[in-house]
Design an enzyme around this catalytic site. Structure first.
Site, PDB file in Angstrom:
ATOM      1  CG  HIS A   1      20.036  54.678 -14.829  1.00  0.00           C
ATOM      2  ND1 HIS A   1      20.603  54.747 -13.580  1.00  0.00           N
ATOM      3  CD2 HIS A   1      19.211  55.744 -14.945  1.00  0.00           C
ATOM      4  CE1 HIS A   1      20.131  55.807 -12.943  1.00  0.00           C
ATOM      5  NE2 HIS A   1      19.298  56.428 -13.745  1.00  0.00           N
TER       6      HIS A   1
ATOM      7  CB  CYS B   1      21.497  58.979 -12.633  1.00  0.00           C
ATOM      8  SG  CYS B   1      19.776  59.483 -12.909  1.00  0.00           S
TER       9      CYS B   1
ATOM     10  CD  GLU C   1      23.042  52.077 -13.145  1.00  0.00           C
ATOM     11  OE1 GLU C   1      22.200  52.746 -12.519  1.00  0.00           O
ATOM     12  OE2 GLU C   1      23.621  52.527 -14.156  1.00  0.00           O
TER      13      GLU C   1
END
Length: 303
Positions: free
Chosen positions: A233, A142, A235
């Site tokens: 993202h 990011c 994660e």
């Protein structure tokens, strides 16, 4: 094999309840192998949630991994107590002489600030340069990816007309990439950002691996700098986007309902996770590739 994290880290209970195998220090010391050394530079305000998300993915590997939590040296966190940070984190100054097989640089909630106006930008420059001498392979995520692309490649970022917010289908451009083994052709990926990278500023040293023509570039390979850059993202857990949406609504912001997150688009319903398997694949591929290529003698890393 399990991940080794500090014995009293709050994330430990969460991971163990999910079936992630966590190893204590005494058991790890009895194993006659060299654990992979992975560092996590956590720039997010909610340190505990972010470290849990990454530990969940790293801890699913069959290899033994020692995870070191790292923070910016002189940055005062507004959301995490100094006692917590001193207990579980090392500053970058404390680890700068160490070598790491892998290193992760997270995002940060400072998307609207020019890079050179970020208070800790000078240290970020040192850290990014340090990855070229002390880290075998780095994953920038990011804002961390935007910063690294700007620093290493002079890539230009720009403000999008509206925030890209939700879970979007992407296209795999190079299914033969070692980072994408096992990926389906069009994975769903969580996205939460105001900025995109100008494709025209991406030079031949970079390869776009995952893309969405409307939302923007997702994952780039950067072999020259032994790095991958993830703009989105994978994660995230089930409620990351939902909690961000609810926070924005309470703050009076005109944030749209995150796309493709809730069943039937109903924000009262519990979010559905359409990306978990690809998150695990990306991190397992990353760790496996590091294991296959990193020197056994850590002094040789970066040479």
């Amino acid at each position: 094999m399990p991940i080794r994290i500090p014995d009293n880290l709050p994330a430990r209970k969460t991971l163990e309840s999910e079936g992630v195998v966590v190893m204590d220090s005494s058991r790890a010391a009895r194993q006659d192998i060299r654990p992979l050394q992975i560092g996590l530079l956590n720039l997010m305000p909610n340190k505990e949630r972010t470290e849990t998300q990454f530990s969940r993915l790293i801890g699913a590997t069959p290899l033994q991994v020692d995870l070191t939590l790292v923070r910016i040296t002189d940055h005062q966190s507004k959301h995490t107590s100094e006692d917590y940070l001193k207990t579980f984190y090392k500053t970058w100054e404390e680890v700068r002489e160490q070598k790491f097989d892998g290193f992760i640089v997270t995002g940060a909630p400072i998307a609207n600030i020019p890079f050179d106006q970020v208070r800790y930008w000078p240290e970020m420059l040192d850290i990014m340069n340090w990855t070229q001498t002390n880290v075998h392979h780095t994953m920038f995520i990011c804002w961390g990816a935007q910063a690294a692309l700007h620093h290493f490649h002079d890539a230009r970022r720009y403000r999008m007309p509206t925030k890209a917010f939700g879970v979007f289908r992407h296209q795999i451009l190079n299914p033969r990439s070692p980072w994408l083994r096992g990926f389906s052709d069009s994975p769903m990926v969580p996205v939460s950002r105001y900025n995109d990278i100008d494709r025209a500023s991406l030079g031949p040293d970079l390869e776009i691996l995952i893309d969405n023509p409307k939302i923007g570039v997702c994952l780039l390979d950067d072999p020259k700098h032994r790095a991958v850059h993830m703009l989105n993202h994978l994660e995230y857990d089930n409620r990351s986007l939902a909690d961000e949406y609810e926070r924005d609504v309470k703050a009076g912001l005109d944030t749209p309902v995150p796309a493709n997150l809730y069943p039937d688009g109903n924000p009262i319903a519990e979010p559905e996770n359409h990306w978990r398997s690809h998150a695990h694949l990306l991190f397992q591929n990353w760790i496996n590739e590091i294991y296959q290529t990193t020197p056994y003698d850590m002094a040789q890393i970066g040479r």
